[in-house]
Write a protein that holds these residues in place. Structure first.
Motif, short mmCIF file in Angstrom:
data_model
loop_
_atom_site.label_atom_id
_atom_site.label_comp_id
_atom_site.label_asym_id
_atom_site.label_seq_id
_atom_site.Cartn_x
_atom_site.Cartn_y
_atom_site.Cartn_z
N PRO A 206 -8.21 3.37 2.77
CA PRO A 206 -7.67 3.66 1.45
C PRO A 206 -6.96 5.01 1.42
N GLU A 207 -5.90 5.10 0.65
CA GLU A 207 -5.06 6.28 0.44
C GLU A 207 -4.04 6.47 1.55
N ASN A 208 -4.04 5.63 2.58
CA ASN A 208 -3.11 5.79 3.68
C ASN A 208 -1.65 5.81 3.23
N ALA A 209 -1.30 5.02 2.23
CA ALA A 209 0.11 4.81 1.89
C ALA A 209 0.81 6.06 1.37
N ALA A 210 0.10 6.95 0.70
CA ALA A 210 0.80 7.96 -0.11
C ALA A 210 0.54 9.42 0.25
N ILE A 211 -0.46 9.72 1.08
CA ILE A 211 -0.71 11.13 1.40
C ILE A 211 0.53 11.73 2.06
N PRO A 212 1.05 12.84 1.53
CA PRO A 212 2.25 13.44 2.14
C PRO A 212 2.04 13.76 3.62
N ALA A 213 3.12 13.69 4.37
CA ALA A 213 3.06 13.86 5.83
C ALA A 213 2.44 15.20 6.24
N VAL A 214 2.75 16.26 5.49
CA VAL A 214 2.30 17.59 5.89
C VAL A 214 1.01 18.01 5.19
N ASP A 215 0.43 17.14 4.42
CA ASP A 215 -0.83 17.42 3.73
C ASP A 215 -1.97 17.29 4.74
N SER A 216 -2.89 18.22 4.75
CA SER A 216 -3.99 18.19 5.71
C SER A 216 -4.82 16.92 5.59
N ARG A 217 -4.79 16.29 4.43
CA ARG A 217 -5.56 15.06 4.24
C ARG A 217 -4.97 13.91 5.06
N ARG A 218 -3.70 14.00 5.44
CA ARG A 218 -3.10 13.00 6.33
C ARG A 218 -3.78 13.07 7.71
N TYR A 219 -4.06 14.27 8.18
CA TYR A 219 -4.71 14.44 9.48
C TYR A 219 -6.18 14.05 9.41
N ARG A 220 -6.81 14.33 8.28
CA ARG A 220 -8.20 13.88 8.09
C ARG A 220 -8.27 12.36 8.16
N LEU A 221 -7.31 11.67 7.50
CA LEU A 221 -7.30 10.21 7.52
C LEU A 221 -7.09 9.70 8.95
N ALA A 222 -6.23 10.37 9.72
CA ALA A 222 -6.01 9.97 11.11
C ALA A 222 -7.29 10.09 11.93
N GLN A 223 -8.03 11.17 11.71
CA GLN A 223 -9.28 11.35 12.44
C GLN A 223 -10.31 10.30 12.04
N LEU A 224 -10.42 10.02 10.75
CA LEU A 224 -11.35 8.99 10.29
C LEU A 224 -10.94 7.61 10.81
N SER A 225 -9.64 7.37 10.93
CA SER A 225 -9.17 6.09 11.47
C SER A 225 -9.55 5.97 12.93
N GLY A 226 -9.49 7.09 13.67
CA GLY A 226 -9.93 7.09 15.06
C GLY A 226 -11.40 6.76 15.19
#
Length: 418
Positions: A220-240
């Protein structure tokens, strides 16, 4: 060393042998400094990366991949990153669409040919999302999507400017003598101002990121987090982390991308004012996973649904505003009566569970279903003598006076004539 009989993992048919072949597969990878215990039967996770300097939207994917790897290692997996053809709509001629199926073949064969148990798809610019989803669907391994996210809002002299939409408007202003050429050039650096990230309007890239989430193929939230927002990287780590667990659970794409999931995506596309290109791409993705879906389904399921998202080109705001307002979870919560809420998603929960308490923080950006931004604004399918097999339009982005038109049909023999 784990023997093939101790596990059913694909990767162990490469790494699990004690003889000559196992020696060769392990030894070659050890030249990267990998210790022996990484080949002990733990899930091998392929990170399918569409990074390219010729695809500016995906320019931050090298860093994004490192966060995915961090999550994979934390969960006890073995991440291996590999490149595939990157389709950058902003630079490729005549259009990246010409190469979508070629890229999907690259993805499919790269997965099939290598010792991979699960896949993380890093996708951003328009055609990278459907091509990666199509190629992975043909392999049907545990798979999770991580989108690159939209750029920050373009800002020029106190105004918001949206990629694409702002270009057309300002170029016409220059032609009309309402804007100086020097000002037009100055706006270039103001429109695309963050390293990496897709168009911040609801174009094809943002639409397809929403489709991946609506299908249940991302967190959830993958679609809209801005590219440079740190939460994008958090989502990538959680996806891993999550993809490793998905391998243990044998949660394949076919368990998530069902007919109900595609119907949910059609509903979501209407509600966000999504691109007409979603029709082409979802039909192709459905075909790859073996789900029957056709143009009539889009008309039957989505044409009478409201648009809830006030975003360019249909409206006023941009993707950064959409994320701060609540993103797709907030939209799906409003559209719950039209959704299959029991559809499974990659985090192991149902779509309904994921959006049950999703908040909306700005009703000017995401309206309620009872008082929508635009009624009856989903994808509409038109048929007639000019398009006997059907043509699609996006009513939410069309001025009212364009919805009915009478005029001369101008016909061209070929592209050169046009």
């Amino acid at each position: 060393m784990t023997s093939p009989k101790d596990t059913k993992r694909r990767s162990q048919s490469w790494f699990g042998h004690e003889g000559k072949s196992g020696f060769l597969y392990r030894s070659w990878l050890k030249n990267q400094g990998y210790p022996s215990d990484l080949f002990d039967g733990r899930p091998v996770i392929g990170i399918c990366n569409t990074w390219s300097e010729l695809t500016p939207c995906n320019g931050h994917f090298r860093e994004l991949a490192e966060y995915v790897k961090r999550g994979v290692y934390e969960a006890g997996g073995f991440p291996l990153e590999f490149p595939v053809m990157s389709l950058g709509e902003t630079q490729m001629r005549p259009t990246a669409m010409l190469f979508r199926n070629l890229a999907s073949m690259d993805v499919e064969e790269s997965i099939r040919a290598n010792p991979i148990d699960g896949v993380v798809l890093l996708m951003g610019c328009d055609k990278t999302t459907p091509s990666l989803m199509m190629g992975a669907a043909s392999c049907d391994l545990p798979t999770i999507g991580v989108s690159g996210g939209p750029m920050l809002t373009g800002r020029w002299r106190g105004q918001k400017i949206g990629s694409g939409t702002g270009v057309w408007k300002m170029s016409e202003m220059v032609r009309a003598g309402e804007m100086e050429q020097e000002d037009f050039v100055e706006a270039e650096s103001c429109m695309h101002r963050s390293k990496g990230g897709t168009c911040m309007t609801m174009g094809t890239a943002s639409t397809m990121a929403n489709m991946v989430e609506a299908l249940g193929m991302s967190l959830p939230e993958n679609a809209a987090i801005p590219a440079v927002d740190s939460r994008r990287y958090r989502l990538a780590q959680l996806s891993g982390r999550r993809i490793v667990q998905m391998v243990h659970e044998d949660m394949r794409m076919s368990k998530i991308m069902t007919r109900n999931a595609f119907e949910n995506a059609i509903v979501a596309n209407a509600a966000i004012g999504g691109s007409t290109n979603a029709v082409i791409h979802l039909l192709a993705m459905a075909g790859r996973i073996g789900v029957e879906l056709n143009l009539k389904d889009w008309d039957d399921l989505g044409s009478k649904l409201p648009c809830l998202v006030n975003l360019q080109p249909s409206g006023e705001h941009l993707m950064e505003d959409y994320y701060y307002a609540g993103g797709l979870p907030a939209v799906l919560r409003e559209m719950a009566p039209h959704l299959h809420l029991d559809a499974l998603t990659v985090n192991g929960k149902t779509l309904g569970e994921n959006v049950a308490s999703a908040p909306c923080w700005n009703r000017d950006v995401i309206t309620t279903a009872s008082e929508p931004f635009k009624p009856d604004a989903g994808i509409a399918v038109l048929r007639g003598n000019l398009a006997p097999d059907g043509a699609v339009i996006k009513p939410s982005a069309a001025s009212t006076h364009l919805l009915q038109h009478r005029g001369r049909a101008v016909v061209f023999e070929n592209i050169e004539d046009l």
